[in-house]
Design an enzyme around this catalytic site. Sequence first.
Site, PDB file in Angstrom:
ATOM      1  N   HIS A 250      -3.932  11.000   5.695  1.00  0.00           N
ATOM      2  CA  HIS A 250      -3.934   9.803   4.848  1.00  0.00           C
ATOM      3  C   HIS A 250      -3.986   8.537   5.705  1.00  0.00           C
ATOM      4  O   HIS A 250      -4.851   7.670   5.493  1.00  0.00           O
ATOM      5  CB  HIS A 250      -2.668   9.815   3.976  1.00  0.00           C
ATOM      6  CG  HIS A 250      -2.519   8.623   3.091  1.00  0.00           C
ATOM      7  ND1 HIS A 250      -2.766   8.659   1.732  1.00  0.00           N
ATOM      8  CD2 HIS A 250      -2.143   7.341   3.355  1.00  0.00           C
ATOM      9  CE1 HIS A 250      -2.548   7.464   1.215  1.00  0.00           C
ATOM     10  NE2 HIS A 250      -2.174   6.640   2.179  1.00  0.00           N
ATOM     11  N   GLU A 251      -3.066   8.435   6.651  1.00  0.00           N
ATOM     12  CA  GLU A 251      -3.028   7.233   7.480  1.00  0.00           C
ATOM     13  C   GLU A 251      -4.276   7.112   8.351  1.00  0.00           C
ATOM     14  O   GLU A 251      -4.758   6.007   8.614  1.00  0.00           O
ATOM     15  CB  GLU A 251      -1.764   7.213   8.341  1.00  0.00           C
ATOM     16  CG  GLU A 251      -0.467   7.195   7.547  1.00  0.00           C
ATOM     17  CD  GLU A 251      -0.394   6.090   6.503  1.00  0.00           C
ATOM     18  OE1 GLU A 251      -1.035   5.029   6.701  1.00  0.00           O
ATOM     19  OE2 GLU A 251       0.289   6.280   5.483  1.00  0.00           O
TER      20      GLU A 251
ATOM     21  N   HIS B 123      -6.952   5.421   6.402  1.00  0.00           N
ATOM     22  CA  HIS B 123      -6.838   3.961   6.490  1.00  0.00           C
ATOM     23  C   HIS B 123      -7.406   3.470   7.821  1.00  0.00           C
ATOM     24  O   HIS B 123      -8.115   2.457   7.873  1.00  0.00           O
ATOM     25  CB  HIS B 123      -5.358   3.554   6.417  1.00  0.00           C
ATOM     26  CG  HIS B 123      -4.777   3.527   5.044  1.00  0.00           C
ATOM     27  ND1 HIS B 123      -5.366   2.857   3.999  1.00  0.00           N
ATOM     28  CD2 HIS B 123      -3.630   4.067   4.556  1.00  0.00           C
ATOM     29  CE1 HIS B 123      -4.608   2.984   2.914  1.00  0.00           C
ATOM     30  NE2 HIS B 123      -3.556   3.722   3.225  1.00  0.00           N
TER      31      HIS B 123
ATOM     32  N   HIS C 157     -11.113   3.324   7.874  1.00  0.00           N
ATOM     33  CA  HIS C 157     -11.605   2.194   7.086  1.00  0.00           C
ATOM     34  C   HIS C 157     -11.632   0.931   7.947  1.00  0.00           C
ATOM     35  O   HIS C 157     -12.560   0.113   7.853  1.00  0.00           O
ATOM     36  CB  HIS C 157     -10.678   2.003   5.881  1.00  0.00           C
ATOM     37  CG  HIS C 157     -11.287   1.229   4.756  1.00  0.00           C
ATOM     38  ND1 HIS C 157     -10.581   0.883   3.629  1.00  0.00           N
ATOM     39  CD2 HIS C 157     -12.525   0.725   4.551  1.00  0.00           C
ATOM     40  CE1 HIS C 157     -11.353   0.222   2.795  1.00  0.00           C
ATOM     41  NE2 HIS C 157     -12.543   0.109   3.343  1.00  0.00           N
TER      42      HIS C 157
END
Length: 680
Positions: free
Chosen positions: A466-467, A470, A473
């Site tokens: 998940h991190e 980020h 991105h």
Amino acid sequence: MTTNPLLDFSDLPRFAAIKPEHVTPALDVLLAEARAAVAQVIAAGGDDWDSVSEPLSDATERLSRAWGVVGHLNSVMGNTEGLREVYNAEIPRISAFFTELGQNLDLYARFKAVAANPAFANASAARKKIIDNDLRDFRLSGAELPDAQKARFAELSSRLAELSSQFSQNVMDATDSFSLYLDDVAELAGIPEDTLALYAAMAEADGQPGKYKLGLQFPVLFPVLQYADNRALRQQLYEANAKRASEFGPAEQDNTALIRERLVLAAEEAQLLGFANYAELSLYTKMAESPQQVIDFLRDLAARAKPYAQQDRAELEAFARTELGLETLEAWDISYAAEKLRVARYAFSEHEVKQYFPEHKVLAGLFSVVHKLYGISVTARDAETWHPDVRYYQIHKDGALLGGFYLDLYARDGKRPGAWMDDVRGRRVKAGQVQTPVAYLVCNFTRPVGDKPATFSHDEVTTLFHEFGHGLHHLLTRVDELGVSGISGVEWDAVELPSQFMENFCWEWDVLQGMSAHVDSGEPLPRALYDKMLAAKNFQSGMQTVRQLEFSLFDMLLYSAANPHSIDWLVLLEQVRDEVAVNRPPAYNRFPNSFSHIFAGGYAAGYYSYKWAEVLSADAYAAFEEAGGANPAVGHKFWDEILAVGGSRPALASFRAFRGRDPQIDALLRHSGMSEPATA
């Protein structure tokens, strides 16, 4: 090289050299530089990008980067002597500068002139979006308010920043201040051996050899709640955790008054800007159009999920009663009973799975996934860090450097709980030179003990993915302008799309084969165990969904309240639970007092973003399912249309460009096992 490391922007931050006494002198210089740049832009009277936006971006970027390093160190090394004090002391000064910047009518006029310049019609989409955002942000900073109201707005902005910092620090202190030392290992029956070794090592580090230390950091607390046969011990730690930062502890750590003040001041700030409440102000820059639209979305999802949650609860109660002898299922029993039911139903435990995910294999597997998806390579590099646990990596594509990131994986005292990504610097092109982006990736996992590597639960693996989503991105942007490169300028309720999207790959057989090796035997995850994990994937997903909806609905209703002076948030939370929840905590539970997302982070009237973005991420991942998995062609399209464009266009436009249509909720319901009616 400057003697003050916070003023050295030549490369990566010089963490080893940074000391608390460097902060104030560095900010003196950088604030003076920024104010001089503002004065120069106004005096020049320009009406184009190069004379208005570019010089201002240069000055404020240096200030933001230096202050970002200080804020980061306060989050990960908050027990460093003197750091917290100087950080808190400087918050009002930083807040005052950015409020002053946003309220400067002469500067506002320069940006209006840029937008009105006929030549600007030919500017890039990124520059147009930045100017549009800037004009919006001037209005939201109170630039158009009368002078008296401007002054009050500045006071509010400064105090709200102070409240956020104090709230977070109180949660950290309340978490770190609890410790329980046990002499008898029999009291810890049921807890896995590797966790017991961690507890013993923690006690020894505190000068208590032969004992076991328990605490409230998640990797320390959760094994007790999940595995400890000692019900009284589970209750003791649950209660300590539930009462953190409340009236039940030291007065200086109690967040109750801070919550009240924050609600009142946030509402006043919104009303000064012409909004009915803070929720309206929060949503003004997001995808969602109104608080009511969000509330309707959450309630619709709750109506779909609650029957599954009720079914989950009934099954757990029946199992606890007949198999565990628990006539009542209390809050401190839920994780324990759920783990026992998981083992009984699917014949595996989370601890069994954890042995297959040693840290080095997980990281290699993660880097392999993104190589397959995007053709990028991740390589460890030497760099100064803030702690010996931290590592630095670079990302390359076809030999070209795209960016770098720091990885800080383990829980420790003085480190803010949770997991997050933040930026060290953003991508921009200036004078033909590319400034590559750099990110922080921070988690709070269990550290290695003895000679064995750290092993991660599957939930922790998912958190890491998940991190990293980020991070990608931020790092894989192709936008050349700082204001909308990477995550900058992306609507808050869309920013979770790339992160939640990455979580899906943690369930793919081919991916798990490449990132698993039993900590003792080295064998990869067996197919039989994977099949059990897959069968259990949506185990209690109904209960998990309504828990998130409970937090989201509470947040939106709280910040929509007509009278924040008198609202009783504990009563409101109980009303929300009446509507959507199936698990009720005891009356002493003070969850809001440690709900940092909405009282100290960026999620005030925005916690719904997780579920909102989950619709987007599930639908985006469905494109890979349709293509048979981690398909490079689909991966490159995701990069091109979602990751690369950052905030240079609206998130919905980016989603449509990738998927060819508007998002649909079907994939989320299917992935959560809620596409068919619940059965009794």
